[in-house]
Design a protein around this motif. Sequence first.
Motif, PDB file in Angstrom:
ATOM      1  N   LEU A 166     -20.178  70.827  10.405  1.00  0.00           N
ATOM      2  CA  LEU A 166     -18.919  70.882  11.144  1.00  0.00           C
ATOM      3  C   LEU A 166     -17.893  70.041  10.376  1.00  0.00           C
ATOM      4  O   LEU A 166     -17.829  68.821  10.531  1.00  0.00           O
ATOM      5  N   PRO A 167     -17.074  70.686   9.536  1.00  0.00           N
ATOM      6  CA  PRO A 167     -16.136  69.941   8.681  1.00  0.00           C
ATOM      7  C   PRO A 167     -15.219  69.014   9.459  1.00  0.00           C
ATOM      8  O   PRO A 167     -14.875  67.925   8.973  1.00  0.00           O
ATOM      9  N   ALA A 168     -14.812  69.414  10.656  1.00  0.00           N
ATOM     10  CA  ALA A 168     -13.899  68.571  11.428  1.00  0.00           C
ATOM     11  C   ALA A 168     -14.540  67.239  11.816  1.00  0.00           C
ATOM     12  O   ALA A 168     -13.834  66.261  12.093  1.00  0.00           O
ATOM     13  N   TYR A 169     -15.872  67.201  11.829  1.00  0.00           N
ATOM     14  CA  TYR A 169     -16.575  65.971  12.203  1.00  0.00           C
ATOM     15  C   TYR A 169     -17.288  65.333  11.014  1.00  0.00           C
ATOM     16  O   TYR A 169     -18.088  64.423  11.176  1.00  0.00           O
ATOM     17  N   GLY A 170     -17.016  65.865   9.818  1.00  0.00           N
ATOM     18  CA  GLY A 170     -17.547  65.238   8.617  1.00  0.00           C
ATOM     19  C   GLY A 170     -19.019  65.457   8.370  1.00  0.00           C
ATOM     20  O   GLY A 170     -19.667  64.620   7.722  1.00  0.00           O
ATOM     21  N   THR A 171     -19.578  66.559   8.858  1.00  0.00           N
ATOM     22  CA  THR A 171     -20.989  66.832   8.608  1.00  0.00           C
ATOM     23  C   THR A 171     -21.135  68.046   7.691  1.00  0.00           C
ATOM     24  O   THR A 171     -20.239  68.879   7.581  1.00  0.00           O
ATOM     25  N   THR A 172     -22.284  68.115   7.024  1.00  0.00           N
ATOM     26  CA  THR A 172     -22.575  69.217   6.113  1.00  0.00           C
ATOM     27  C   THR A 172     -23.901  69.858   6.492  1.00  0.00           C
ATOM     28  O   THR A 172     -24.596  69.384   7.408  1.00  0.00           O
TER      29      THR A 172
END
Length: 347
Positions: A166-172
């Motif tokens: 979830l790019p908005a939450y900084g995860t890959t």
Amino acid sequence: MNYQNMGTFDGGVVGGVRTGGAARGGVLTLDEAAIASGGAFLRSELEKRDPLIRTPLTSFTYPRDINVSVGGGWVDAISAQAVGYGVTGGSGDSPVGSGGANGIPVVNANVTTGLYKAHVFQLALKVMFVDMQKANYTGRSLDSLLTDGVRMTYDKHMDQNVYLGLPAYGTTGLLNCPDALETTVAGNGAATPSTRWKDKTPDQILADVNAALVANWAAAEYDESALPNHILLPYEQYTDILTRKVTDLASETILDFLLRNNAAVKNGGSLYIGATRWCKGAGTGGTDRMAVYCNRERFVSVEELVPLSRVMSTPNAAETCYDTAYMANLSEVEVFYPQTIAYYDGI
């Protein structure tokens, strides 16, 4: 027979029920309005009702491509510990003892803790009271239909969470881990060079696969438990190797050829080659990506800390409806050994 005392069909009173319109001398008539009404009635009675409800077309493959651990509760993060060892002088000559030695090498341990983010998935459904009553006539459950929508939304959320994060939450995710090796496959050596599999021979495609497997295994110091066993491709490339024959005269497809002759199988392991829509355009510059990794819980995982649950349902008198809330607690993809996952673009 005297019709004067009978009610009219298109107006007046029929059987004591007011139907509207002006009476035409108390005579029963069969005019165009009556024909239209009767036709509508017959159509509704004689139509065949299809019991199948056609849901939206979609797909999700995350349970196939990663281990999903269940349990843990409502937490904000997950910690995982790793240990690294060091020996004075190294593990080669240093541990060798000799006469007159006044010391021995010492082994040290460096314990580190990695943190992985967790997030709450939440979704609500609202069933209006009147709509619920109307649904009783159709024999379908409106609540069930909306619950299926909640589950579909959850699976699509998990699919993105697993593959890209979830790019908005900084995860890959599996296909864009920042610590993984990222490179481009070799060219085909033709006069018009290309790295794409559709322009390569079966032997060249096998060479790409084996080079990726051996490079990953070498990065893990050839640990047998870390032998790569999972390859993900875009559907276009997967369909190509699934249907293209090794030669015009052979019955074996390229996929069969790869599964029999790859470095993982030849070294006592196994290999799964599958397709997912998330590989399309996932590479650098929008190129198609092949992901190679070891799909075991020790190396990569995602956690359903609290599986999708119906947490509460309550009547809402102000809006004359029933409100139901669904929630889950999920982790980001946990890559415990980044050296065991790699990306090969340009296929």
